[in-house]
Scaffold this active site. Structure first.
Site, PDB file in Angstrom:
ATOM      1  N   CYS A   1       0.822  -1.214   0.000  1.00 22.06           N
ATOM      2  CA  CYS A   1       0.000   0.000   0.000  1.00 22.06           C
ATOM      3  C   CYS A   1       0.856   1.265   0.000  1.00 22.06           C
ATOM      4  O   CYS A   1       1.424   1.583  -1.040  1.00 22.06           O
ATOM      5  CB  CYS A   1      -1.015  -0.029   1.145  1.00 22.06           C
TER       6      CYS A   1
ATOM      7  N   HIS B   1      -4.074  -5.139   0.185  1.00 25.24           N
ATOM      8  CA  HIS B   1      -3.580  -5.597   1.497  1.00 25.24           C
ATOM      9  C   HIS B   1      -3.539  -7.117   1.569  1.00 25.24           C
ATOM     10  O   HIS B   1      -4.556  -7.753   1.888  1.00 25.24           O
ATOM     11  CB  HIS B   1      -4.453  -5.023   2.622  1.00 25.24           C
TER      12      HIS B   1
ATOM     13  N   GLU C   1      -2.340  -8.901   3.776  1.00 24.94           N
ATOM     14  CA  GLU C   1      -2.547  -9.371   5.161  1.00 24.94           C
ATOM     15  C   GLU C   1      -4.030  -9.416   5.520  1.00 24.94           C
ATOM     16  O   GLU C   1      -4.397  -9.901   6.599  1.00 24.94           O
ATOM     17  CB  GLU C   1      -1.789  -8.471   6.155  1.00 24.94           C
TER      18      GLU C   1
HETATM   19  N1  LIG Z   1      -3.214   1.775   3.542  1.00 23.16           N
HETATM   20  C1  LIG Z   1      -2.258   2.539   3.091  1.00 23.16           C
HETATM   21  O1  LIG Z   1      -1.071   2.260   3.210  1.00 23.16           O
HETATM   22  C2  LIG Z   1      -2.687   3.852   2.474  1.00 23.16           C
HETATM   23  C3  LIG Z   1      -1.611   4.540   1.665  1.00 23.16           C
HETATM   24  C4  LIG Z   1      -1.889   6.011   1.424  1.00 23.16           C
HETATM   25  N2  LIG Z   1      -1.947   6.707   2.663  1.00 23.16           N
HETATM   26  C5  LIG Z   1      -3.182   6.182   0.649  1.00 23.16           C
HETATM   27  O2  LIG Z   1      -4.176   6.589   1.213  1.00 23.16           O
HETATM   28  O3  LIG Z   1      -3.230   5.936  -0.526  1.00 23.16           O
END
Ligand SMILES: NC(=O)CC[C@H](N)C(=O)O
Length: 356
Positions: free
Chosen positions: A242, A327, A329
């Site tokens: 992410c 994600h 996880e």
């Molecule tokens: N879950 C995250 O790592 C989000 C990554 C980043 N802050 C976004 O909103 O795109």
């Protein structure tokens, strides 16, 4: 007690307070379409300073299980629901959502038509919002008066969990604990170090592989860490999740942009471009890697989101660098994306053997 939700475009929604009734908050308002996992979502550090509206109509019905928190503190500014369950009906539950939010000083508002609110946000895009105890008369002034939260910096070493091999060091931008748990479940030893760590400090851990965690905010605000990421990639197999994925893109010259209303849900289809396989993924991001900008970099796109075509995976040919926007996880969400961990561990285990 009435509670007010006011958006920057002037629209106002009135509901009933729950959680910490005295607290007010401001931040970007996002909607989450997950049908479960409210506790993991609320405690996910990537939601720092955001207000979360859940589209699922009943929230809180299976209570609070202390073992599933994704962080020890809550960075989320407010929780917005249609109907709050006033019972918690699960054997693992130790508290209600109401009392959990009260303990963590997070305000909630119930009685909001969160699906109508979501349709509104899909038209206007993500916007700033305020949750308050009185109607807001001056939006800018009120928003400026409300405190923003910070992630609690962790001491070094944050965590050294003993598995066997390989040893993965996580650079922590606001890591969900499920990432460590998924690696440990696959037999890894895991150390978590702050995102501000120097290369020298990280090297002292003798990592077999590095992982850049998820985290809050605009990835372009993290420019200071990009040289470290290139240095790490030159020495160790590197994975990113992410925010970590977005930072790998930026480190090699790609750009990121803000999505109109973000991906916050558990049913985002992602296609692996090499195999054609489609998996369902958990997502939580407001920014994405600009596909046009990748052409001028050494990076290659490995996966895309099938609803809007956004970039979901990257690799750096010639080096062991791999990242995903989704994600793997889960927590919450479908677990099939866990194959990302299997692939990374398999690749670096082969490298460990080759270098022995
Ligand atoms: N879950 C995250 O790592 C989000 C990554 C980043 N802050 C976004 O909103 O795109």
């Amino acid at each position: 007690m009435q509670k007010y939700l006011t958006l920057a475009d002037g629209t106002q929604w009135i509901g009933t307070a729950f959680g910490d009734r005295s607290v007010e908050g401001a931040g970007n308002l996002v909607f989450n379409t997950g049908m479960l996992g409210y506790q993991e979502t609320i405690t996910d550090p990537s939601y720092l300073n955001q207000l979360i509206a859940f589209t699922y109509p009943l929230i809180g019905n299976y209570g609070i299980d202390p073992t599933v928190n994704q962080a020890t503190t809550i960075g989320t500014q407010a929780v917005i629901v249609h109907e709050l369950a006033d019972f918690s009906d699960h054997y693992s539950s130790r508290a209600t959502l109401d009392s959990f939010l009260f303990t963590h000083h997070v305000p909630g508002i119930q009685g909001i038509d969160t699906r109508e609110l979501t349709i509104h946000l899909r038209h206007t895009g993500t916007q700033l919002a305020i949750i308050s105890n009185q109607p807001v008369t001056n939006f800018q002034l009120k928003a400026a008066s409300l405190p923003t939260k910070q992630l609690t910096p962790q001491p070094v070493p944050v965590q050294a969990t003993h598995g066997s091999q390989p040893h993965i060091v996580i650079l922590d931008f606001g890591e969900k604990t499920a990432i460590t748990q998924e690696l440990v479940a696959r037999g890894c030893q895991v150390s978590v170090v702050p995102a501000t760590s120097s290369f020298k400090l990280i090297a002292a851990y003798h990592p077999d592989g590095m992982l850049l965690s998820n985290g809050p905010g605009d990835p372009e605000a993290q420019a200071a860490v990009l040289p470290l990421i290139r240095q790490l990639a030159a020495h160790y197999p590197l994975a990113g999740i992410c925010l970590g994925h977005q930072l790998i893109a930026l480190a090699y010259g790609a750009k990121t942009y803000q999505l109109t209303f973000g991906h916050h849900g558990l049913n985002h289809p992602v296609q692996n471009l090499a195999t054609g396989q489609v998996i369902m993924t958990a997502q939580n991001h407001d920014f994405a890697v600009d596909p046009a900008s990748i052409a001028k970099t050494p990076l290659q796109v490995t996966a895309i989101e099938l609803n809007d075509g956004s970039v979901e995976g990257l690799t750096l040919p010639g080096q062991t660098v791999m990242s995903v926007q989704f994600h793997p996880e889960a927590h919450p969400g479908p677990t099939e994306a866990g194959q990302f961990f299997d692939h990374f561990i398999h690749t670096l285990t082969q490298e460990v053997v080759a270098n022995a």
